[in-house]
Design an enzyme around this catalytic site. Structure first.
Site, PDB file in Angstrom:
ATOM      1  N   LYS A  33     137.884 -34.111 120.993  1.00  0.00           N
ATOM      2  CA  LYS A  33     137.183 -36.375 120.660  1.00  0.00           C
ATOM      3  C   LYS A  33     137.616 -36.884 120.218  1.00  0.00           C
ATOM      4  O   LYS A  33     139.639 -37.155 119.225  1.00  0.00           O
ATOM      5  CB  LYS A  33     136.256 -34.943 118.998  1.00  0.00           C
ATOM      6  N   ASP A  60     133.808 -40.339 120.591  1.00  0.00           N
ATOM      7  CA  ASP A  60     132.561 -39.564 118.750  1.00  0.00           C
ATOM      8  C   ASP A  60     132.523 -41.387 118.008  1.00  0.00           C
ATOM      9  O   ASP A  60     134.017 -40.922 116.838  1.00  0.00           O
ATOM     10  CB  ASP A  60     133.642 -39.123 117.927  1.00  0.00           C
ATOM     11  N   ASP A  65     123.235 -49.877 116.033  1.00  0.00           N
ATOM     12  CA  ASP A  65     122.909 -50.986 116.539  1.00  0.00           C
ATOM     13  C   ASP A  65     121.589 -51.629 116.868  1.00  0.00           C
ATOM     14  O   ASP A  65     120.964 -49.983 117.452  1.00  0.00           O
ATOM     15  CB  ASP A  65     124.190 -51.620 117.549  1.00  0.00           C
ATOM     16  N   THR A 119     128.168 -36.326 106.546  1.00  0.00           N
ATOM     17  CA  THR A 119     127.964 -35.084 105.526  1.00  0.00           C
ATOM     18  C   THR A 119     128.555 -36.150 104.447  1.00  0.00           C
ATOM     19  O   THR A 119     128.465 -35.298 103.520  1.00  0.00           O
ATOM     20  CB  THR A 119     128.922 -33.700 105.541  1.00  0.00           C
ATOM     21  N   ARG A 210     142.898 -30.525 111.369  1.00  0.00           N
ATOM     22  CA  ARG A 210     143.811 -30.545 111.341  1.00  0.00           C
ATOM     23  C   ARG A 210     144.467 -28.899 111.489  1.00  0.00           C
ATOM     24  O   ARG A 210     145.493 -28.360 111.646  1.00  0.00           O
ATOM     25  CB  ARG A 210     143.750 -31.326 109.339  1.00  0.00           C
TER      26      ARG A 210
HETATM   27  O1  C5P Z   1     140.802 -31.975 110.334  1.00  0.00           O
HETATM   28  P1  C5P Z   1     139.129 -32.054 110.261  1.00  0.00           P
HETATM   29  O2  C5P Z   1     139.027 -29.911 110.984  1.00  0.00           O
HETATM   30  O3  C5P Z   1     138.408 -32.156 109.089  1.00  0.00           O
HETATM   31  O4  C5P Z   1     138.514 -32.706 111.473  1.00  0.00           O
HETATM   32  C1  C5P Z   1     137.059 -32.936 111.176  1.00  0.00           C
HETATM   33  C2  C5P Z   1     136.073 -33.866 111.995  1.00  0.00           C
HETATM   34  O5  C5P Z   1     135.418 -34.097 112.330  1.00  0.00           O
HETATM   35  C3  C5P Z   1     137.242 -35.153 112.072  1.00  0.00           C
HETATM   36  O6  C5P Z   1     137.369 -36.442 112.657  1.00  0.00           O
HETATM   37  C4  C5P Z   1     136.155 -35.809 111.466  1.00  0.00           C
HETATM   38  O7  C5P Z   1     136.118 -37.490 111.239  1.00  0.00           O
HETATM   39  C5  C5P Z   1     134.781 -34.765 111.733  1.00  0.00           C
HETATM   40  N1  C5P Z   1     133.353 -34.990 111.340  1.00  0.00           N
HETATM   41  C6  C5P Z   1     133.350 -34.318 110.032  1.00  0.00           C
HETATM   42  N2  C5P Z   1     132.657 -34.497 108.999  1.00  0.00           N
HETATM   43  C7  C5P Z   1     131.277 -34.585 110.217  1.00  0.00           C
HETATM   44  C8  C5P Z   1     131.299 -35.789 111.447  1.00  0.00           C
HETATM   45  C9  C5P Z   1     132.260 -35.747 111.117  1.00  0.00           C
HETATM   46  O8  C5P Z   1     134.894 -34.487 109.523  1.00  0.00           O
HETATM   47  N3  C5P Z   1     129.914 -35.057 108.991  1.00  0.00           N
END
Ligand code: C5P
Length: 232
Positions: A33, A60, A65, A119, A210
């Site tokens: 992503k 993503d 718009d 979220t 992460r």
């Molecule tokens: O590091 P981590 O597992 O928390 O990353 C989650 C990824 O999903 C990040 O790129 C974050 O921007 C994305 N994301 C999220 N919650 C959302 C939508 C997208 O954590 N509601």
């Protein structure tokens, strides 16, 4: 062809930092992503280079718009060869229809999903911006709109997966971030689910950042998750 269900979030500030991880990964084991940070830092050419390496790439950028502008942005993203992209459901029916129609005309049609509500928004934030009802009610209403407009699915939190799977049926894609393997640090994610729980509840794909990108051995961390969801 295999269809890995883990989408690794390449949340890096530069092409070099992202590439150091990508070189250790394998398109047969995961998708990737690219979000706003890396897209702004590394540019569309880098996205195309990931596609050329054989990865399914989820772009993503959450377009939101006027319909004409979003349709043009979707076309430009499709030209990069991405596997999936997203828009904001709050852009409304005309915008969702335009985005889908633009992609329907492409020779290879990327998947198109929508963010319902971020979220990070609580019920109190919704009231402040004039959205009546709870977050769950709003998410359900928007997911139904997205489905009605012919998009392929939505991004949703693990706590929304089972309700949406019931409401939207088995073919609708539910792409779920906020995933934390049982032993992993939660970081700043408040409402997390384990990979196994999210898949059991009906998630189609899991976005994981992460816990894999910051692991000492990212490939081993990825394979541990794949084992947990029965992909290995
Ligand atoms: O590091 P981590 O597992 O928390 O990353 C989650 C990824 O999903 C990040 O790129 C974050 O921007 C994305 N994301 C999220 N919650 C959302 C939508 C997208 O954590 N509601």
């Amino acid at each position: 062809m295999s269809d890995p269900r883990i989408i690794i979030a390449l949340d890096f500030a530069s092409r070099q930092a992202a590439q150091a991880l990508v070189e250790r990964l394998d398109p047969a084991r995961c998708k990737l992503k690219v979000g706003k940070e890396l897209f702004v830092a590394a540019g569309p050419d880098y996205v195309a280079s990931l596609v050329n390496r054989g990865y399914d790439v989820f772009l993503d950028l959450k377009f939101h718009d006027i319909p004409n502008t979003v349709a043009a942005a979707c076309r430009a993203a499709a030209h990069l060869g991405v596997w999936m992209m997203n828009v904001h459901a709050l852009g409304g029916r005309a915008m969702l229809d335009s985005a889908r129609e633009a992609l329907d005309k492409m020779p290879v049609r990327p998947k198109l999903i929508a963010v319902t509500l971020l979220t990070s928004m609580q019920d109190s934030d919704l009231a402040e911006v004039g959205i009546a009802g709870s977050a769950q009610q709003t998410v359900s209403r928007l997911a139904n709109l997205v489905q009605d407009c012919g998009l392929d699915g939505v991004v949703c939190s693990a706590r929304e997966v089972s309700v949406l799977r019931r409401e939207c049926g088995s073919d609708f894609l539910l792409v779920t971030p906020g995933i934390r393997p049982a032993q992993a640090e939660r970081g700043d994610q408040a409402r997390t689910a384990t990979p196994q729980a999210a898949i059991q509840d009906g998630a189609s794909y899991l976005v994981i950042g992460r816990p894999i990108t910051q692991a000492a051995d990212p490939l081993a961390a990825l394979d541990a998750v794949r084992q947990e969801i029965g992909e290995l």
